[in-house]
Write a protein that holds these residues in place. Structure first.
Motif, mmCIF file in Angstrom:
data_model
loop_
_atom_site.group_PDB
_atom_site.id
_atom_site.type_symbol
_atom_site.label_atom_id
_atom_site.label_comp_id
_atom_site.label_asym_id
_atom_site.label_seq_id
_atom_site.Cartn_x
_atom_site.Cartn_y
_atom_site.Cartn_z
ATOM 1 N N TYR A 62 13.972 -15.331 6.215
ATOM 2 C CA TYR A 62 13.513 -16.108 5.069
ATOM 3 C C TYR A 62 13.266 -15.175 3.891
ATOM 4 C CZ TYR A 62 12.743 -21.022 6.307
ATOM 5 O OH TYR A 62 12.924 -22.360 6.592
ATOM 6 N N GLY A 63 13.330 -15.734 2.702
ATOM 7 C CA GLY A 63 13.034 -14.973 1.509
ATOM 8 C C GLY A 63 12.163 -15.778 0.565
ATOM 9 N N GLY A 64 11.482 -15.099 -0.314
ATOM 10 C CA GLY A 64 10.636 -15.754 -1.302
ATOM 11 C C GLY A 64 10.189 -14.738 -2.330
ATOM 12 N N GLN A 65 9.484 -15.213 -3.348
ATOM 13 C CA GLN A 65 9.070 -14.325 -4.427
ATOM 14 C C GLN A 65 7.563 -14.390 -4.629
ATOM 15 O OE1 GLN A 65 10.532 -14.645 -8.774
ATOM 16 N NE2 GLN A 65 12.028 -13.316 -7.754
ATOM 17 N N ALA A 66 6.924 -13.217 -4.623
ATOM 18 C CA ALA A 66 5.497 -13.083 -4.885
ATOM 19 C C ALA A 66 5.310 -12.295 -6.172
ATOM 20 C CB ALA A 66 4.809 -12.397 -3.715
ATOM 21 N N ASN A 67 4.052 -12.033 -6.523
ATOM 22 C CA ASN A 67 3.762 -11.335 -7.777
ATOM 23 C C ASN A 67 2.817 -10.164 -7.569
ATOM 24 O OD1 ASN A 67 3.951 -14.524 -8.525
ATOM 25 N ND2 ASN A 67 4.982 -13.243 -10.027
ATOM 26 N N VAL A 68 3.034 -9.126 -8.344
ATOM 27 C CA VAL A 68 2.220 -7.913 -8.265
ATOM 28 C C VAL A 68 0.789 -8.190 -8.716
ATOM 29 C CG1 VAL A 68 1.880 -5.614 -9.268
ATOM 30 C CG2 VAL A 68 4.175 -6.361 -8.572
ATOM 31 N N PHE A 69 -0.157 -7.613 -7.977
ATOM 32 C CA PHE A 69 -1.577 -7.648 -8.336
ATOM 33 C C PHE A 69 -1.991 -6.186 -8.504
ATOM 34 C CE2 PHE A 69 -5.795 -9.939 -7.151
ATOM 35 C CZ PHE A 69 -6.451 -9.263 -8.165
ATOM 36 N N LYS A 70 -2.100 -5.719 -9.727
ATOM 37 C CA LYS A 70 -2.371 -4.304 -9.982
ATOM 38 C C LYS A 70 -3.711 -3.880 -9.397
ATOM 39 C CE LYS A 70 -0.427 -1.744 -12.453
ATOM 40 N NZ LYS A 70 0.583 -0.674 -12.228
ATOM 41 N N THR A 71 -3.711 -2.727 -8.716
ATOM 42 C CA THR A 71 -4.935 -2.157 -8.161
ATOM 43 C C THR A 71 -4.980 -0.667 -8.473
ATOM 44 O OG1 THR A 71 -3.879 -1.721 -6.033
ATOM 45 C CG2 THR A 71 -5.050 -3.819 -6.262
ATOM 46 N N ASN A 72 -6.170 -0.140 -8.562
ATOM 47 C CA ASN A 72 -6.352 1.284 -8.826
ATOM 48 C C ASN A 72 -7.048 1.948 -7.646
ATOM 49 O OD1 ASN A 72 -5.299 1.178 -11.523
ATOM 50 N ND2 ASN A 72 -7.212 0.186 -12.160
ATOM 51 N N GLY A 73 -7.232 3.259 -7.721
ATOM 52 C CA GLY A 73 -7.960 3.964 -6.681
ATOM 53 C C GLY A 73 -7.130 4.217 -5.446
ATOM 54 N N ALA A 74 -7.822 4.464 -4.325
ATOM 55 C CA ALA A 74 -7.163 4.882 -3.090
ATOM 56 C C ALA A 74 -6.180 3.839 -2.577
ATOM 57 C CB ALA A 74 -8.219 5.181 -2.028
ATOM 58 N N ILE A 75 -6.551 2.574 -2.629
ATOM 59 C CA ILE A 75 -5.670 1.552 -2.072
ATOM 60 C C ILE A 75 -4.395 1.429 -2.892
ATOM 61 C CG2 ILE A 75 -6.723 -0.404 -3.310
ATOM 62 C CD1 ILE A 75 -5.575 -0.448 0.366
ATOM 63 N N GLY A 76 -4.523 1.484 -4.233
ATOM 64 C CA GLY A 76 -3.356 1.362 -5.089
ATOM 65 C C GLY A 76 -2.435 2.563 -5.033
ATOM 66 N N ALA A 77 -2.967 3.714 -4.694
ATOM 67 C CA ALA A 77 -2.145 4.920 -4.608
ATOM 68 C C ALA A 77 -1.194 4.873 -3.421
ATOM 69 C CB ALA A 77 -3.035 6.151 -4.499
ATOM 70 N N GLU A 78 -1.544 4.100 -2.400
ATOM 71 C CA GLU A 78 -0.721 4.060 -1.183
ATOM 72 C C GLU A 78 -0.076 2.704 -0.937
ATOM 73 O OE1 GLU A 78 -1.063 5.836 3.371
ATOM 74 O OE2 GLU A 78 -2.885 5.449 2.213
ATOM 75 N N PHE A 79 -0.663 1.635 -1.502
ATOM 76 C CA PHE A 79 -0.179 0.291 -1.210
ATOM 77 C C PHE A 79 0.100 -0.526 -2.466
ATOM 78 C CE2 PHE A 79 -2.416 1.595 2.580
ATOM 79 C CZ PHE A 79 -1.572 1.178 3.600
ATOM 80 N N LEU A 80 1.120 -1.358 -2.376
ATOM 81 C CA LEU A 80 1.436 -2.355 -3.381
ATOM 82 C C LEU A 80 0.753 -3.650 -2.960
ATOM 83 C CD1 LEU A 80 3.101 -3.559 -5.760
ATOM 84 C CD2 LEU A 80 4.974 -3.892 -4.115
ATOM 85 N N LYS A 81 -0.078 -4.202 -3.846
ATOM 86 C CA LYS A 81 -0.782 -5.443 -3.538
ATOM 87 C C LYS A 81 -0.060 -6.610 -4.199
ATOM 88 C CE LYS A 81 -5.328 -7.704 -3.816
ATOM 89 N NZ LYS A 81 -6.739 -7.571 -4.302
ATOM 90 N N LEU A 82 0.156 -7.688 -3.420
ATOM 91 C CA LEU A 82 0.839 -8.864 -3.917
ATOM 92 C C LEU A 82 -0.061 -10.081 -3.792
ATOM 93 C CD1 LEU A 82 4.344 -8.288 -2.284
ATOM 94 C CD2 LEU A 82 3.651 -7.753 -4.626
ATOM 95 N N HIS A 83 -0.045 -10.933 -4.812
ATOM 96 C CA HIS A 83 -0.818 -12.172 -4.795
ATOM 97 C C HIS A 83 -0.369 -13.072 -3.657
ATOM 98 C CE1 HIS A 83 -3.281 -12.085 -8.367
ATOM 99 N NE2 HIS A 83 -2.267 -11.694 -9.118
ATOM 100 N N ALA A 84 -1.320 -13.730 -3.017
ATOM 101 C CA ALA A 84 -1.005 -14.781 -2.050
ATOM 102 C C ALA A 84 -0.993 -16.102 -2.805
ATOM 103 C CB ALA A 84 -2.034 -14.821 -0.935
ATOM 104 N N ASN A 85 0.093 -16.397 -3.467
ATOM 105 C CA ASN A 85 0.230 -17.657 -4.173
ATOM 106 C C ASN A 85 0.963 -18.637 -3.264
ATOM 107 O OD1 ASN A 85 -1.057 -16.652 -6.513
ATOM 108 N ND2 ASN A 85 0.855 -15.739 -7.233
ATOM 109 N N LYS A 86 2.109 -19.123 -3.665
ATOM 110 C CA LYS A 86 2.846 -20.053 -2.824
ATOM 111 C C LYS A 86 3.675 -19.333 -1.773
ATOM 112 C CE LYS A 86 3.126 -23.677 -6.326
ATOM 113 N NZ LYS A 86 4.024 -24.538 -7.144
ATOM 114 N N VAL A 87 3.933 -18.045 -1.989
ATOM 115 C CA VAL A 87 4.780 -17.279 -1.076
ATOM 116 C C VAL A 87 4.029 -16.050 -0.596
ATOM 117 C CG1 VAL A 87 6.914 -15.955 -0.844
ATOM 118 C CG2 VAL A 87 6.907 -18.080 -2.168
ATOM 119 N N GLY A 88 4.096 -15.760 0.694
ATOM 120 C CA GLY A 88 3.460 -14.574 1.251
ATOM 121 C C GLY A 88 4.108 -14.195 2.556
ATOM 122 N N VAL A 89 3.686 -13.046 3.117
ATOM 123 C CA VAL A 89 4.243 -12.598 4.390
ATOM 124 C C VAL A 89 3.330 -12.999 5.535
ATOM 125 C CG1 VAL A 89 5.453 -10.673 3.316
ATOM 126 C CG2 VAL A 89 3.161 -10.325 4.253
#
Length: 294
Positions: free
Chosen positions: A209-236
């Protein structure tokens, strides 16, 4: 969110940790031939999603198979676990011509779950590769498929590519990102008295399956290692672990699905970035050590 397999059939029950490791595309659509280079992978115990980088290399997550013993055995030369993969977009139908590729799984040895306090410490170094060479690889008795490089004609000549360093840092809030995977895509609720925990249970899975989510900008330790995506209508969800987060409409991999904060796949997703020097250095070294090539 990896998926635990029932070996007697392609069925599953959830294996979860808290918050939860990532798994299929909730709110998505059948992918069909849009991302033919995204594959299903399993070690006979758990299943995940993975992305072809070259005829000899796929990219996935470390938490997929790093802490379980492969039912398919070990590579006789490197003693790393054997896994199998397929590009078939629908594993829920009987297909006697389904093509299986057998490879060797290597994960970042610095991968750890719960190595530090708080969300940033829940997961780290969550990256792995699968290498497809004949050296030490063996197809289990009675199983179809072969070891060795993958013919790119199977994917129409397409494959994913690693991103330029620091690409995620240039993305603005709400930038669209394409998600692809084979995991759970819905939950079953109700159905009468429960014989156990009265909570929703995973529903359909094992279709790309495929779908499209959106970036949720984060800073600090979590943002340096992980890309955060909004849980809107599409998620994993469970089973999408290791699947790619792609630049919208392109084959450029920003990150691989790692974990989320909810039990029914309705929370934000955190994906391990592969645009960092650390990630790309490990990938390059592991590919060389495993005998593959990019």
């Amino acid at each position: 969110m990896r998926f635990r397999l029932a070996l007697a059939a392609v069925a599953a029950l959830i294996f979860a940790v808290l918050p939860t490791s990532a798994g299929a595309i909730i709110g998505g659509q059948p992918d069909g031939t849009h991302h033919p280079y995204v594959a299903y992978a399993d070690n006979g115990v758990f299943s995940c999603s993975t992305t072809l980088l070259s005829p000899t290399v796929m990219l996935t997550a470390a938490h997929c198979f790093s802490d379980s013993t492969s039912a398919w055995g070990l590579n006789s030369a490197t003693h790393a676990p054997i896994v199998r993969t397929t590009f078939d977009p629908n594993l829920t139908v009987t297909n006697t011509s389904r093509v299986w590729h057998w490879g060797t799984y290597y994960f970042d040895p610095q991968f750890a779950i719960g190595s530090a306090g708080g969300l940033p410490g829940f997961d780290t170094h969550d990256v792995a590769i699968i290498v497809f060479t004949e050296n030490g690889c063996r197809v289990p008795a009675g199983r179809p498929g072969s070891c060795g490089p993958i013919d790119l004609t199977e994917t129409g000549g397409q494959h994913g590519v690693l991103p330029p360093l620091g690409l995620v840092d240039t993305l603005r809030n709400q930038t669209p990102v394409d998600l692809v995977g084979y995991g759970v895509r819905d939950y079953i609720r109700g159905g009468g008295p429960c014989g156990g925990p009265c909570s929703p249970i995973p529903g359909n899975a094992f279709i790309r399956y495929g779908g499209q989510a959106n970036v949720f900008k984060t800073n600090g330790a979590i943002g340096a290692e992980f890309l955060k995506l909004h849980a809107n209508k599409v998620g994993v969800c469970h089973g999408d672990s290791g699947g790619p987060d792609l630049v919208a409409g392109r084959n450029v991999i920003l990150a691989v699905n790692s974990f989320g904060g909810g039990q029914t796949c309705n929370s934000d997703t955190y994906s391990y970035r592969v645009d960092t020097l650390q990630a790309q250095t490990w990938i390059a070294n592991a590919v060389t050590a495993g005998g593959g090539g990019l």
